[in-house]
Motif scaffolding. Structure first.
Motif, PDB file in Angstrom:
ATOM      1  N   LEU A 174      17.262  59.284 -25.028  1.00  0.00           N
ATOM      2  CA  LEU A 174      16.332  60.309 -24.556  1.00  0.00           C
ATOM      3  C   LEU A 174      15.650  61.009 -25.730  1.00  0.00           C
ATOM      4  N   ALA A 175      16.388  61.242 -26.819  1.00  0.00           N
ATOM      5  CA  ALA A 175      15.799  61.861 -28.009  1.00  0.00           C
ATOM      6  C   ALA A 175      14.733  60.952 -28.602  1.00  0.00           C
ATOM      7  N   GLU A 176      15.004  59.650 -28.656  1.00  0.00           N
ATOM      8  CA  GLU A 176      14.007  58.701 -29.154  1.00  0.00           C
ATOM      9  C   GLU A 176      12.762  58.698 -28.261  1.00  0.00           C
ATOM     10  N   ALA A 177      12.973  58.680 -26.961  1.00  0.00           N
ATOM     11  CA  ALA A 177      11.844  58.708 -26.025  1.00  0.00           C
ATOM     12  C   ALA A 177      11.018  59.972 -26.218  1.00  0.00           C
ATOM     13  N   TYR A 178      11.690  61.106 -26.385  1.00  0.00           N
ATOM     14  CA  TYR A 178      11.010  62.384 -26.576  1.00  0.00           C
ATOM     15  C   TYR A 178      10.158  62.361 -27.850  1.00  0.00           C
ATOM     16  N   ALA A 189       4.916  61.827 -30.708  1.00  0.00           N
ATOM     17  CA  ALA A 189       4.084  61.046 -31.621  1.00  0.00           C
ATOM     18  C   ALA A 189       2.791  60.612 -30.941  1.00  0.00           C
ATOM     19  N   THR A 190       2.909  60.139 -29.728  1.00  0.00           N
ATOM     20  CA  THR A 190       1.734  59.691 -28.983  1.00  0.00           C
ATOM     21  C   THR A 190       0.786  60.849 -28.723  1.00  0.00           C
ATOM     22  N   ASN A 191       1.331  61.995 -28.322  1.00  0.00           N
ATOM     23  CA  ASN A 191       0.498  63.175 -28.072  1.00  0.00           C
ATOM     24  C   ASN A 191      -0.180  63.658 -29.346  1.00  0.00           C
ATOM     25  N   SER A 192       0.546  63.637 -30.455  1.00  0.00           N
ATOM     26  CA  SER A 192       0.001  64.087 -31.727  1.00  0.00           C
ATOM     27  C   SER A 192      -1.149  63.192 -32.175  1.00  0.00           C
ATOM     28  N   GLN A 193      -0.947  61.887 -32.060  1.00  0.00           N
ATOM     29  CA  GLN A 193      -1.994  60.954 -32.468  1.00  0.00           C
ATOM     30  C   GLN A 193      -3.223  61.086 -31.576  1.00  0.00           C
ATOM     31  N   ALA A 194      -3.016  61.256 -30.302  1.00  0.00           N
ATOM     32  CA  ALA A 194      -4.141  61.378 -29.370  1.00  0.00           C
ATOM     33  C   ALA A 194      -4.913  62.670 -29.610  1.00  0.00           C
ATOM     34  N   ALA A 195      -4.199  63.735 -29.929  1.00  0.00           N
ATOM     35  CA  ALA A 195      -4.840  65.053 -30.098  1.00  0.00           C
ATOM     36  C   ALA A 195      -5.583  65.179 -31.421  1.00  0.00           C
ATOM     37  N   SER A 196      -5.015  64.637 -32.478  1.00  0.00           N
ATOM     38  CA  SER A 196      -5.599  64.876 -33.795  1.00  0.00           C
ATOM     39  C   SER A 196      -6.070  63.632 -34.523  1.00  0.00           C
ATOM     40  N   LEU A 220      -4.218  62.026 -36.312  1.00  0.00           N
ATOM     41  CA  LEU A 220      -3.331  61.923 -37.467  1.00  0.00           C
ATOM     42  C   LEU A 220      -1.971  61.407 -37.035  1.00  0.00           C
ATOM     43  N   PRO A 221      -1.277  60.698 -37.904  1.00  0.00           N
ATOM     44  CA  PRO A 221       0.063  60.195 -37.542  1.00  0.00           C
ATOM     45  C   PRO A 221       1.059  61.339 -37.447  1.00  0.00           C
ATOM     46  N   TYR A 222       1.987  61.193 -36.517  1.00  0.00           N
ATOM     47  CA  TYR A 222       3.041  62.177 -36.298  1.00  0.00           C
ATOM     48  C   TYR A 222       4.192  61.875 -37.235  1.00  0.00           C
ATOM     49  N   LYS A 223       4.690  62.887 -37.932  1.00  0.00           N
ATOM     50  CA  LYS A 223       5.859  62.718 -38.785  1.00  0.00           C
ATOM     51  C   LYS A 223       7.059  63.337 -38.084  1.00  0.00           C
ATOM     52  N   ARG A 224       8.023  62.497 -37.779  1.00  0.00           N
ATOM     53  CA  ARG A 224       9.231  62.945 -37.078  1.00  0.00           C
ATOM     54  C   ARG A 224      10.091  63.792 -38.014  1.00  0.00           C
ATOM     55  N   PRO A 225      10.538  64.968 -37.534  1.00  0.00           N
ATOM     56  CA  PRO A 225      11.410  65.795 -38.378  1.00  0.00           C
ATOM     57  C   PRO A 225      12.749  65.087 -38.593  1.00  0.00           C
ATOM     58  N   LEU A 226      13.299  65.274 -39.783  1.00  0.00           N
ATOM     59  CA  LEU A 226      14.583  64.634 -40.090  1.00  0.00           C
ATOM     60  C   LEU A 226      15.739  65.426 -39.600  1.00  0.00           C
ATOM     61  N   VAL A 259      12.545  65.404 -21.746  1.00  0.00           N
ATOM     62  CA  VAL A 259      12.064  66.770 -21.949  1.00  0.00           C
ATOM     63  C   VAL A 259      13.160  67.779 -21.615  1.00  0.00           C
ATOM     64  N   ASN A 260      13.850  67.583 -20.501  1.00  0.00           N
ATOM     65  CA  ASN A 260      14.896  68.520 -20.107  1.00  0.00           C
ATOM     66  C   ASN A 260      16.072  68.544 -21.077  1.00  0.00           C
ATOM     67  N   VAL A 261      16.469  67.386 -21.575  1.00  0.00           N
ATOM     68  CA  VAL A 261      17.625  67.318 -22.461  1.00  0.00           C
ATOM     69  C   VAL A 261      17.266  67.747 -23.875  1.00  0.00           C
ATOM     70  N   VAL A 262      16.175  67.203 -24.420  1.00  0.00           N
ATOM     71  CA  VAL A 262      15.845  67.451 -25.824  1.00  0.00           C
ATOM     72  C   VAL A 262      15.108  68.771 -26.012  1.00  0.00           C
ATOM     73  N   GLN A 263      14.015  68.953 -25.294  1.00  0.00           N
ATOM     74  CA  GLN A 263      13.192  70.152 -25.491  1.00  0.00           C
ATOM     75  C   GLN A 263      13.831  71.394 -24.890  1.00  0.00           C
TER      76      GLN A 263
END
Length: 78
Positions: free
Chosen positions: A54-58, A63-70, A72-78, A27-31
């Motif tokens: 760390l970017a992969e972990a983020y 993805a996990t948060n998106s799936q749990a919340a909605s 729907l599958p999370y689509k990673r930005p390119l 979170v600190n590095v990527v976000q």
């Protein structure tokens, strides 16, 4: 005295991170855009690989948060 197997490697240092440590670093590095130097990891042997991990972990966290919340599958930005 420590129980179990003891490995004697002079000059070798091993660091173990907890799941919380990895999530916090991701979170600190990527976000938040922090550098590894800011967080005390600037001397990492391969800082590019560490940043990529760390970017992969983020992205897996998102993805996990998106799936749990909605549901729907999370689509990673390119």
């Amino acid at each position: 005295m420590t129980q179990g197997k003891v490995i004697h490697n002079r000059g070798a240092v091993s660091v173990q991170l907890t799941t919380h440590d990895i999530i916090s670093l991701a979170v600190n590095v990527v976000q938040n855009g922090r550098t590894l130097d800011d967080l005390g990891y600037g001397s990492a042997e391969d800082s590019v690989s560490l940043r990529q991990m760390l970017a992969e972990a983020y992205h897996h966290i998102l993805a996990t948060n998106s799936q749990a919340a909605s549901g729907l599958p999370y689509k990673r930005p390119l």
